[in-house]
Design a protein around this motif. Structure first.
Motif, PDB file in Angstrom:
ATOM      1  N   ASN A 138       0.854  -1.185   0.000  1.00  0.00           N
ATOM      2  CA  ASN A 138       0.000   0.000   0.000  1.00  0.00           C
ATOM      3  C   ASN A 138       0.895   1.242   0.000  1.00  0.00           C
ATOM      4  O   ASN A 138       1.616   1.471   0.979  1.00  0.00           O
ATOM      5  CB  ASN A 138      -0.897  -0.011   1.241  1.00  0.00           C
ATOM      6  N   PRO A 139       0.882   2.056  -1.048  1.00  0.00           N
ATOM      7  CA  PRO A 139       1.786   3.214  -1.140  1.00  0.00           C
ATOM      8  C   PRO A 139       1.624   4.220  -0.010  1.00  0.00           C
ATOM      9  O   PRO A 139       2.543   4.993   0.275  1.00  0.00           O
ATOM     10  CB  PRO A 139       1.396   3.855  -2.493  1.00  0.00           C
ATOM     11  N   SER A 140       0.464   4.226   0.649  1.00  0.00           N
ATOM     12  CA  SER A 140       0.249   5.178   1.735  1.00  0.00           C
ATOM     13  C   SER A 140       0.947   4.754   3.026  1.00  0.00           C
ATOM     14  O   SER A 140       1.089   5.544   3.958  1.00  0.00           O
ATOM     15  CB  SER A 140      -1.254   5.366   2.006  1.00  0.00           C
ATOM     16  N   TYR A 141       1.387   3.495   3.086  1.00  0.00           N
ATOM     17  CA  TYR A 141       2.098   3.006   4.274  1.00  0.00           C
ATOM     18  C   TYR A 141       3.589   3.286   4.112  1.00  0.00           C
ATOM     19  O   TYR A 141       4.317   2.507   3.510  1.00  0.00           O
ATOM     20  CB  TYR A 141       1.865   1.510   4.463  1.00  0.00           C
ATOM     21  N   THR A 142       4.043   4.403   4.641  1.00  0.00           N
ATOM     22  CA  THR A 142       5.448   4.790   4.553  1.00  0.00           C
ATOM     23  C   THR A 142       6.018   5.011   5.947  1.00  0.00           C
ATOM     24  O   THR A 142       5.277   5.174   6.921  1.00  0.00           O
ATOM     25  CB  THR A 142       5.614   6.077   3.733  1.00  0.00           C
ATOM     26  N   LEU A 143       7.332   5.039   6.034  1.00  0.00           N
ATOM     27  CA  LEU A 143       7.969   5.302   7.322  1.00  0.00           C
ATOM     28  C   LEU A 143       7.715   6.736   7.768  1.00  0.00           C
ATOM     29  O   LEU A 143       7.596   7.023   8.963  1.00  0.00           O
ATOM     30  CB  LEU A 143       9.472   5.031   7.229  1.00  0.00           C
ATOM     31  N   ASP A 144       7.622   7.646   6.813  1.00  0.00           N
ATOM     32  CA  ASP A 144       7.363   9.052   7.162  1.00  0.00           C
ATOM     33  C   ASP A 144       5.978   9.233   7.772  1.00  0.00           C
ATOM     34  O   ASP A 144       5.775  10.098   8.627  1.00  0.00           O
ATOM     35  CB  ASP A 144       7.493   9.939   5.919  1.00  0.00           C
ATOM     36  N   SER A 145       5.022   8.430   7.325  1.00  0.00           N
ATOM     37  CA  SER A 145       3.658   8.576   7.838  1.00  0.00           C
ATOM     38  C   SER A 145       3.406   7.727   9.084  1.00  0.00           C
ATOM     39  O   SER A 145       2.309   7.728   9.629  1.00  0.00           O
ATOM     40  CB  SER A 145       2.636   8.201   6.759  1.00  0.00           C
ATOM     41  N   TYR A 146       4.433   6.996   9.517  1.00  0.00           N
ATOM     42  CA  TYR A 146       4.294   6.181  10.729  1.00  0.00           C
ATOM     43  C   TYR A 146       4.802   6.995  11.917  1.00  0.00           C
ATOM     44  O   TYR A 146       6.003   7.220  12.058  1.00  0.00           O
ATOM     45  CB  TYR A 146       5.084   4.877  10.588  1.00  0.00           C
ATOM     46  N   ILE A 147       3.892   7.439  12.745  1.00  0.00           N
ATOM     47  CA  ILE A 147       4.237   8.317  13.867  1.00  0.00           C
ATOM     48  C   ILE A 147       4.909   7.525  14.974  1.00  0.00           C
ATOM     49  O   ILE A 147       4.382   6.519  15.448  1.00  0.00           O
ATOM     50  CB  ILE A 147       2.981   9.028  14.429  1.00  0.00           C
ATOM     51  N   GLU A 148       6.078   7.987  15.384  1.00  0.00           N
ATOM     52  CA  GLU A 148       6.849   7.302  16.417  1.00  0.00           C
ATOM     53  C   GLU A 148       6.499   7.820  17.803  1.00  0.00           C
ATOM     54  O   GLU A 148       6.248   9.009  18.003  1.00  0.00           O
ATOM     55  CB  GLU A 148       8.344   7.499  16.160  1.00  0.00           C
ATOM     56  N   GLY A 149       6.456   6.905  18.758  1.00  0.00           N
ATOM     57  CA  GLY A 149       6.215   7.254  20.157  1.00  0.00           C
ATOM     58  C   GLY A 149       6.858   6.208  21.036  1.00  0.00           C
ATOM     59  O   GLY A 149       7.473   5.251  20.558  1.00  0.00           O
ATOM     60  N   SER A 150       6.685   6.369  22.350  1.00  0.00           N
ATOM     61  CA  SER A 150       7.278   5.403  23.273  1.00  0.00           C
ATOM     62  C   SER A 150       6.684   4.007  23.077  1.00  0.00           C
ATOM     63  O   SER A 150       7.305   3.005  23.419  1.00  0.00           O
ATOM     64  CB  SER A 150       7.059   5.858  24.718  1.00  0.00           C
ATOM     65  N   CYS A 151       5.472   3.964  22.507  1.00  0.00           N
ATOM     66  CA  CYS A 151       4.780   2.684  22.318  1.00  0.00           C
ATOM     67  C   CYS A 151       5.362   1.851  21.191  1.00  0.00           C
ATOM     68  O   CYS A 151       5.125   0.639  21.121  1.00  0.00           O
ATOM     69  CB  CYS A 151       3.292   2.942  22.045  1.00  0.00           C
ATOM     70  N   ASN A 152       6.129   2.463  20.286  1.00  0.00           N
ATOM     71  CA  ASN A 152       6.595   1.731  19.094  1.00  0.00           C
ATOM     72  C   ASN A 152       8.020   2.081  18.684  1.00  0.00           C
ATOM     73  O   ASN A 152       8.437   1.747  17.573  1.00  0.00           O
ATOM     74  CB  ASN A 152       5.652   2.015  17.920  1.00  0.00           C
ATOM     75  N   ARG A 153       8.761   2.742  19.576  1.00  0.00           N
ATOM     76  CA  ARG A 153      10.077   3.270  19.190  1.00  0.00           C
ATOM     77  C   ARG A 153      11.046   2.174  18.758  1.00  0.00           C
ATOM     78  O   ARG A 153      11.776   2.318  17.773  1.00  0.00           O
ATOM     79  CB  ARG A 153      10.661   4.094  20.343  1.00  0.00           C
ATOM     80  N   LEU A 154      11.092   1.077  19.484  1.00  0.00           N
ATOM     81  CA  LEU A 154      12.009  -0.013  19.130  1.00  0.00           C
ATOM     82  C   LEU A 154      11.675  -0.574  17.750  1.00  0.00           C
ATOM     83  O   LEU A 154      12.561  -0.773  16.913  1.00  0.00           O
ATOM     84  CB  LEU A 154      11.935  -1.123  20.181  1.00  0.00           C
ATOM     85  N   ALA A 155      10.396  -0.822  17.513  1.00  0.00           N
ATOM     86  CA  ALA A 155       9.973  -1.374  16.223  1.00  0.00           C
ATOM     87  C   ALA A 155      10.289  -0.415  15.085  1.00  0.00           C
ATOM     88  O   ALA A 155      10.759  -0.830  14.018  1.00  0.00           O
ATOM     89  CB  ALA A 155       8.480  -1.688  16.256  1.00  0.00           C
ATOM     90  N   LYS A 156      10.049   0.877  15.290  1.00  0.00           N
ATOM     91  CA  LYS A 156      10.311   1.880  14.252  1.00  0.00           C
ATOM     92  C   LYS A 156      11.815   1.975  13.964  1.00  0.00           C
ATOM     93  O   LYS A 156      12.233   2.038  12.799  1.00  0.00           O
ATOM     94  CB  LYS A 156       9.765   3.237  14.706  1.00  0.00           C
ATOM     95  N   SER A 157      12.641   1.948  15.012  1.00  0.00           N
ATOM     96  CA  SER A 157      14.096   2.039  14.822  1.00  0.00           C
ATOM     97  C   SER A 157      14.615   0.831  14.041  1.00  0.00           C
ATOM     98  O   SER A 157      15.460   0.968  13.150  1.00  0.00           O
ATOM     99  CB  SER A 157      14.794   2.127  16.177  1.00  0.00           C
TER     100      SER A 157
END
Length: 475
Positions: A138-157
């Motif tokens: 899905n082109p709308s699913y990008t890293l830029d549009s994935y908001i990082e927080g304490s709940c997902n920081r490890l997964a995002k990194s």
């Protein structure tokens, strides 16, 4: 009298046929061909490395007995991994190594005596050009549009690191786990999108476990398991969503195990998502779970208020929605379960306000959310159902696992199985294993018992209806 390889193998097949089901024989043994027979050594042709490994794992005793009966106590069996174009490519087959059985040409696959360079069939499309495999992203699913927080920081990194060097980090496989609607699919696909941007020639594929299972079943039915395996071995970055749905599906797990090994050993990247941690993944073989632990398991939790506000602001800005900070704060306080629910609430609010020609004030939002969120149903799981049923009968959930014929426990167990089959997508095998460590036939019997009793006992039917209401009550 000198015997040829075909007559010897034919005798072996007759013996094997007496010990296995017709479908098993047709799937695993019928496609095998005899190549040679000399000095008590029978060489047979199997259509793939995978077939060889499966024969070895599941049918070695049957093969050994058949060969020794047909040839004698000194019989030896050798394998040659060859794929012929003249007959259908075969599904799961098995092999049998022992002190007198071995494999010939262990790491080579041939077509008509030559190395196989023909591209396998693509389960998604008929085109065999690997560069044209649709990544299903899905082109709308990008890293830029994935908001990082304490709940997902490890997964995002970890996602960022993998996107820059797929297959080259310690995060292989990456298992992203957490509840429904928290953004697991978004993050997994975002990695794929970033890899395609950074490495255009890499083959990326996103597939749900449900689709993977359907493809596998169809490949078995058509005798095209080799094509299925060969296709997935082409992938550079494989994203498999909802891996927990493999629970209880032994044959599919076995196939994925071989795909996993090939990709991992080849330095390819695997990304998996699950609704629970590896320690809670029941119904999966331990050898598969152990491989999931080779890399990183990263949990995504429900977003805190600050993260929900960031998500809401991003969504509003992206969609051009004019929400005041006061309204956004109220939405984020009221809708706290997951990201999907939050985004859905914002879309519904905008639609309601537009169609009713109302400004989105806090009072309007209160009224709309009060009617909308209140009626949303919780997602049911086998574990949640067990807890609700046990609470209803005032018993500990552990009681369902005990081997007892106490009427109350048996009835609670049957009701839990009935609701699990009715309201979840879990397999019968998984339900049975979770509830009393039973098999799928026990689950089917329990469901029939509940259905029959509801038709004849009004009080029992009322009890079932009461439990149905409790299943969807929010805490």
């Amino acid at each position: 009298m000198k015997r040829d390889c075909k007559s010897v193998w034919s005798e072996c097949l007759d013996l094997i046929k007496e010990q296995v089901l017709p479908r098993t024989f047709k799937t695993w043994f019928a496609p095998i061909r005899a190549l040679s027979f000399k000095d008590d050594v029978l060489t047979i042709q199997v259509p793939s490395q995978y077939v060889y490994e499966c024969l070895e794992e599941h049918f070695v005793d049957i093969l050994r007995k058949a060969v020794r009966t047909a040839i004698g106590p000194n019989a030896k069996l050798e394998y040659s991994v060859i794929v012929e174009e003249s007959h259908p490519r075969d599904p799961l087959s098995v092999t049998m190594p022992s002190n007198n059985m071995k494999k010939v040409e262990p790491n080579t696959v041939y077509v008509n005596g030559k190395p196989d360079s023909v591209a396998p069939k693509n389960p998604f499309e008929r085109n065999n050009n690997r560069l044209q495999i649709d990544p299903q992203l899905n082109p709308s699913y990008t890293l830029d549009s994935y908001i990082e927080g304490s709940c997902n920081r490890l997964a995002k990194s970890a996602a960022v690191a993998i996107a820059q060097n797929p297959g080259g980090t310690a995060f292989n496989p990456l298992l992203i786990y957490g509840g429904s609607g928290l953004g697991k699919t978004h993050l997994a696909q975002a990695i794929g999108m970033e890899v395609k941007q950074n490495y255009p020639n890499k083959v990326v594929l996103y597939v749900t476990t449900n689709v993977f299972q359907t493809q596998f079943t169809e490949a078995v039915r058509k005798n095209e398991i080799n094509d299925f395996l060969h296709f997935y071995q082409l992938i550079d970055v494989l994203i498999l969503d909802d891996i927990h749905e493999l629970a209880g599906k032994t044959a599919t797990q076995n196939t994925f195990f071989h795909i996993f090994n090939h990709l991992h050993q080849s330095g390819k990247q695997l990304i998996l998502t699950s609704d629970r941690s590896p320690a809670e993944l029941s119904g999966l073989e331990e050898r598969l779970l152990s491989r999931f632990r080779w890399g990183l398991s990263a949990e995504i939790k429900a977003p805190d208020f600050e993260t929900r506000m960031e998500i809401a602001r991003f969504k509003a800005h992206k969609d051009g929605i004019d929400f005041s900070d006061e309204v956004l704060e109220y939405i984020c306080k009221y809708v706290s379960n997951n990201v999907r629910e939050l985004e859905g609430a914002m879309i519904s609010l905008l639609a309601q306000a537009t169609f009713n020609h109302k400004d989105l004030t806090v009072d309007v939002v209160k009224d709309i959310l009060g009617k909308m969120v209140k009626n949303q149903k919780v997602e049911l799981t086998v574990e949640h159902i067990q807890q609700v049923v046990c609470n209803h009968f005032n018993m500990a959930p552990e009681m369902l696992q005990e081997k007892t014929r106490k009427r109350e426990v048996v009835q609670a167990r049957q009701l839990a199985m009935y609701f699990s089959k009715t309201y979840t997508n879990a397999s019968l095998a998984y339900i049975g294993k979770q509830i009393g460590k039973k098999d799928h036939t026990t689950v089917l019997y329990a469901c029939k018992a509940v259905t029959d009793l509801m038709e004849t006992d009004r009080a029992f039917k009322a009890q079932v209806e009461e439990l149905q209401k409790k299943l969807y009550c929010r805490n």
